[in-house]
Design an enzyme around this catalytic site. Structure first.
Site, PDB file in Angstrom:
ATOM      1  N   TRP A  82     -17.043  -4.453  -1.289  1.00 42.91           N
ATOM      2  CA  TRP A  82     -16.812  -3.855   0.031  1.00 42.91           C
ATOM      3  C   TRP A  82     -17.695  -2.651   0.310  1.00 42.91           C
ATOM      4  O   TRP A  82     -17.980  -2.342   1.470  1.00 42.91           O
ATOM      5  CB  TRP A  82     -15.334  -3.463   0.176  1.00 42.91           C
ATOM      6  CG  TRP A  82     -14.870  -2.293  -0.643  1.00 42.91           C
ATOM      7  CD1 TRP A  82     -14.441  -2.324  -1.931  1.00 42.91           C
ATOM      8  CD2 TRP A  82     -14.756  -0.938  -0.225  1.00 42.91           C
ATOM      9  NE1 TRP A  82     -14.060  -1.065  -2.349  1.00 42.91           N
ATOM     10  CE2 TRP A  82     -14.238  -0.190  -1.311  1.00 42.91           C
ATOM     11  CE3 TRP A  82     -15.027  -0.260   0.973  1.00 42.91           C
ATOM     12  CZ2 TRP A  82     -14.010   1.186  -1.243  1.00 42.91           C
ATOM     13  CZ3 TRP A  82     -14.790   1.112   1.046  1.00 42.91           C
ATOM     14  CH2 TRP A  82     -14.287   1.812  -0.047  1.00 42.91           C
ATOM     15  N   ASP A 114       0.859  -1.183   0.000  1.00 42.64           N
ATOM     16  CA  ASP A 114       0.000   0.000   0.000  1.00 42.64           C
ATOM     17  C   ASP A 114       0.896   1.233   0.000  1.00 42.64           C
ATOM     18  O   ASP A 114       2.123   1.115  -0.091  1.00 42.64           O
ATOM     19  CB  ASP A 114      -0.948  -0.001   1.203  1.00 42.64           C
ATOM     20  CG  ASP A 114      -2.319   0.564   0.837  1.00 42.64           C
ATOM     21  OD1 ASP A 114      -2.389   1.774   0.548  1.00 42.64           O
ATOM     22  OD2 ASP A 114      -3.307  -0.189   0.833  1.00 42.64           O
ATOM     23  N   HIS A 126      -2.891   3.428  -4.380  1.00 47.12           N
ATOM     24  CA  HIS A 126      -2.303   2.861  -3.155  1.00 47.12           C
ATOM     25  C   HIS A 126      -0.882   2.344  -3.407  1.00 47.12           C
ATOM     26  O   HIS A 126      -0.509   1.265  -2.947  1.00 47.12           O
ATOM     27  CB  HIS A 126      -3.187   1.722  -2.620  1.00 47.12           C
ATOM     28  CG  HIS A 126      -4.471   2.193  -2.012  1.00 47.12           C
ATOM     29  ND1 HIS A 126      -4.517   2.877  -0.818  1.00 47.12           N
ATOM     30  CD2 HIS A 126      -5.764   2.070  -2.426  1.00 47.12           C
ATOM     31  CE1 HIS A 126      -5.779   3.165  -0.524  1.00 47.12           C
ATOM     32  NE2 HIS A 126      -6.553   2.703  -1.496  1.00 47.12           N
ATOM     33  N   ASP A 156      -8.620  -0.447  -6.353  1.00 47.45           N
ATOM     34  CA  ASP A 156      -9.559   0.406  -5.629  1.00 47.45           C
ATOM     35  C   ASP A 156      -8.977   1.798  -5.401  1.00 47.45           C
ATOM     36  O   ASP A 156      -7.769   2.005  -5.466  1.00 47.45           O
ATOM     37  CB  ASP A 156      -9.911  -0.221  -4.281  1.00 47.45           C
ATOM     38  CG  ASP A 156      -8.691  -0.364  -3.378  1.00 47.45           C
ATOM     39  OD1 ASP A 156      -7.663  -0.880  -3.851  1.00 47.45           O
ATOM     40  OD2 ASP A 156      -8.757   0.047  -2.202  1.00 47.45           O
ATOM     41  N   GLU A 157      -9.866   2.729  -5.118  1.00 50.10           N
ATOM     42  CA  GLU A 157      -9.512   4.073  -4.670  1.00 50.10           C
ATOM     43  C   GLU A 157      -8.313   4.630  -5.441  1.00 50.10           C
ATOM     44  O   GLU A 157      -7.253   4.915  -4.880  1.00 50.10           O
ATOM     45  CB  GLU A 157      -9.237   4.064  -3.165  1.00 50.10           C
ATOM     46  CG  GLU A 157     -10.473   3.720  -2.353  1.00 50.10           C
ATOM     47  CD  GLU A 157     -10.236   3.683  -0.856  1.00 50.10           C
ATOM     48  OE1 GLU A 157     -11.179   3.959  -0.103  1.00 50.10           O
ATOM     49  OE2 GLU A 157      -9.097   3.363  -0.439  1.00 50.10           O
TER      50      GLU A 157
END
Length: 540
Positions: A373, A173, A244, A306-307
C-alpha cells in the site's frame, strides 16, 4: 460498449430481440447462473424467460454452456438473430459472459420494474474474453463506519457488475469491532460502538457527539459470504492486529499493555495503544481466527500487521521481559513474532496469511500474501523474497483520497487520485524479472471509510474510479484513457439505472460536498517524501 474492455470483440450484422418466445437454457452446472440471469432480466423486460434443460437445437434461446479451450473465468459470447450462446471456461466465466450480455442491452435492463417502450435488442457480436489477473479486488473498511448488511450485498452486486472477484473486508480496528465472536461476546457488546466520531481529518477535529456502531452476526456473515459466492466473489476477512486494536482492548482490557481500561477509540489516525504479547493474548486471537475461518471458507485470512507503534512495548517492563525470554532484539521483531504465531495457526488449517507491507520490516512467514500500500516498494520487495503480492498503492488506488484539486471536494485527504490516475494503475512493477512477476496475484482498490459515513458517500468516492480499476485489473494489452472515457460515458447510464451516486466529471453535486469540515490534503512531493520514510526499512 463493454466495461471492462474484452480481449476480442467482433460485430456482425443483425440483432437478437428478447420477446415472449425467448427462453433460457443451461448445462446442469450452470443452472444457478441461469436462474440469476432470469432474476436480473425479468423485472425490467417483463418477460417470463422460462428456464429449460440444455437443448442443443433450441431456437431463440439464451444458452449457457461450459466451453472447451477456455481458462478459468474466461468466456465466449456469441449473439446472432437466432439466439445467444454464452460459453464459460468455468461457472465464473459463464457468469461474466452474462454480465457482458447485460452490457449489450439497453441500460434500462438494470431497472427494477417493467420499463415501457424499450426494445430489448442485442446487437450481433462475438466476444472472447479472459482476465489478466486472478485477484481483482476491493478493500472495504466497515470498521471506521459500519455498512449495514443490505448495503454490503448491494456493493457485491456492483463488484460483480465490474467483474471484480475479491472483497477484502476490513472488519476490526481501533474504532469498532464488526463481527460476532461467540467465544468472546464483549468484542461486539462493547467493541461494536463508539460514543462519537471526529468531524474532519485534522488532529484538532471536533467530535460530532453522535454514537456510531453496528456489527454483523454470524448468520449475517454467512449470508454475505454465500451471496458473494453466487456472484463468484471471494470474501477475505481481516482482523487487524497487533496495532489498530483498541476496540478489542476496550472490550477486554487484559489484552492491552498493562491491562489499563480504554474506550473504543474516537479519533482517526495511528493509535499508540497496541495488544500485549502474552501467550494468553495469542490464544485469545487463535480463538477469534478459528471462528473467522469457520465463517469465511476462502483460502486467505488477513491479520493486518500495519501501523503498529512500539512505544508501549518499549516502556513496559513485562514486554521487555518477554522479548528477552524469546531472544528478540527489538520491538519490530516482537510484532513479527506475534504475527508468526497466528500465521502458523492459520497455515495449520490450510489457509494463507494476508498482511500489509509493514510486515516486510522483519521476517515474514513463507506463503504470506503481502498487500503493498505504501507505493510499490512493498510489491517489489515481497516478490523478490518469493512472497505473493497484492498491489494497492495509495497514490493510485486509495479511493478515500480526494478526486481533484477543487476546494469543494468533501473532506479532502492526501493527493488527488483521479479517474485517469486509477485507470493508469498496473499491479506489476516494471523492474521485476519474469520469474518475480509470477508472484503478483493482482491488485485491489482500497476504500477506507473514516470520512464516509453512509453508503451513498461510499458511492461518491468509489465510482467511477472503481470502474477504471476494474478495467486495469481485467483487460490485457495497451490501454488508452480517451478510448476508455468514451465507454465510461456510456457505462454511467448503467450506474444511473442501478442508483449509484457517483462523482460527476464536473465535480461534486451540492449535497456531496461537506462545507466547513477540514481535510488533510498534501502535494505529491510531500506524500512521496512521507512514504519514502515509511518504507526505508523494507527496500530490497
Amino acid at each position: 460498449m463493454f466495461l471492462p474492455r474484452p480481449t476480442s470483440v467482433h460485430t456482425d450484422n443483425g440483432e437478437f430481440v428478447l420477446d415472449a418466445s425467448t427462453a433460457i437454457t443451461a448445462a446442469p452446472e450452470l443452472r444457478s447462473t441461469a436462474r440469476w440471469l432470469q432474476s436480473v432480466l425479468r423485472p425490467s423486460t417483463g418477460l417470463d424467460l422460462p428456464f429449460l434443460p440444455h437443448l442443443p437445437e433450441a431456437q431463440h434461446t439464451i444458452d449457457l454452456r461450459l466451453g472447451e479451450g477456455l481458462g478459468p473465468e474466461a468466456y465466449r459470447l456469441r449473439v446472432s438473430s437466432d439466439g445467444i450462446v454464452i460459453e464459460g471456461g468455468d461457472r465464473a466465466g459463464a457468469f461474466y459472459g452474462c454480465q457482458s450480455l447485460l452490457q449489450s442491452l439497453p441500460a434500462e435492463v438494470h431497472r427494477r420494474y417493467e420499463v415501457p417502450g424499450v426494445r430489448w435488442a442485442v446487437p450481433a457480436v462475438r466476444v472472447e474474453d479472459a482476465p489478466r489477473f486472478a485477484w481483482r479486488g476491493t478493500m472495504l473498511d466497515v470498521a471506521r463506519h459500519f455498512m449495514p448488511k443490505h448495503d454490503v450485498l448491494r456493493f457485491l452486486d456492483l463488484m460483480a457488475m465490474h467483474r471484480l472477484n475479491t472483497l477484502h473486508l476490513h472488519l476490526t480496528d481501533d474504532q469498532g469491532w464488526r463481527v460476532e465472536i461467540l467465544r468472546h461476546p464483549r468484542l461486539t457488546e462493547v467493541g461494536a460502538w463508539r460514543r462519537e466520531s471526529p468531524l474532519g481529518a485534522s488532529p484538532e477535529a471536533p467530535g460530532d457527539g453522535r454514537p456510531h456502531g453496528g456489527f454483523y452476526t454470524q448468520d449475517d456473515i454467512r449470508e454475505i459470504v454465500g451471496y458473494a459466492a453466487q456472484r463468484h466473489i471471494t470474501v477475505v476477512p481481516e482482523v487487524d492486529i497487533p496495532g489498530h486494536s483498541q476496540a478489542a482492548i476496550a472490550a477486554y482490557p487484559e489484552l492491552g499493555v498493562g491491562g489499563e481500561p480504554a474506550e473504543v477509540w474516537t479519533r482517526w489516525g495511528v493509535n499508540p495503544r497496541v495488544l500485549n504479547t502474552e501467550e494468553s493474548t495469542v490464544a485469545f486471537f487463535r480463538d477469534v481466527l478459528d471462528e473467522i475461518m469457520d465463517l469465511f471458507p476462502g483460502p486467505v485470512v488477513g491479520v493486518g500487521g500495519d501501523e503498529c507503534p512500539t512505544t508501549e512495548w518499549s516502556g513496559d517492563a513485562r514486554t521487555q521481559e518477554l522479548m528477552r525470554e524469546r531472544g528478540l532484539r527489538h520491538e519490530n521483531e516482537l510484532r513479527s513474532w506475534f504475527v508468526r504465531q497466528l500465521g502458523s495457526h492459520v497455515t495449520s488449517r490450510g489457509r494463507r496469511l494476508l498482511g500489509w507491507d509493514d510486515l516486510l520490516e522483519d521476517e515474514v512467514p513463507a506463503g504470506t500474501v503481502v498487500a503493498s500500500w505504501r507505493g510499490m516498494t512493498g510489491a517489489v520487495t515481497a516478490a523478490r523474497r518469493g512472497l505473493y503480492v497484492i498491489a494497492c498503492p495509495d497514490d493510485q488506488v486509495y479511493l478515500d483520497y480526494r478526486q481533484s484539486e477543487r476546494s469543494d471536494e468533501p473532506i479532502p485527504v492526501a493527493v488527488p487520485v483521479t479517474v485517469e490516475t486509477a485507470y493508469g494503475f498496473d499491479p506489476v512493477p516494471p523492474e521485476l524479472t519474469d520469474a518475480e512477476r509470477e508472484h503478483v496475484l493482482g491488485g485491489q482498490a482500497n476504500i477506507w471509510t473514516e470520512h464516509m459515513d453512509s453508503p451513498r458517500t461510499v458511492d461518491y468516492f468509489a465510482f467511477p474510479r472503481l470502474c477504471a480499476v476494474a478495467e486495469a485489473l481485467w483487460s490485457t494489452g495497451e490501454r488508452r484513457y480517451e478510448e476508455f472515457r468514451g465507454r465510461l460515458d456510456h457505462h454511467l447510464a448503467r450506474l444511473d439505472a442501478v442508483g449509484v451516486e457517483y462523482r460527476r466529471e464536473t465535480g461534486p453535486l451540492p449535497w456531496q460536498t461537506r462545507p466547513g469540515i477540514v481535510g488533510r490534503p498534501s502535494t505529491l512531493a510531500e506524500r512521496e517524501a512521507f512514504i519514502d520514510v515509511l518504507v526505508a526499512d523494507i527496500k530490497s
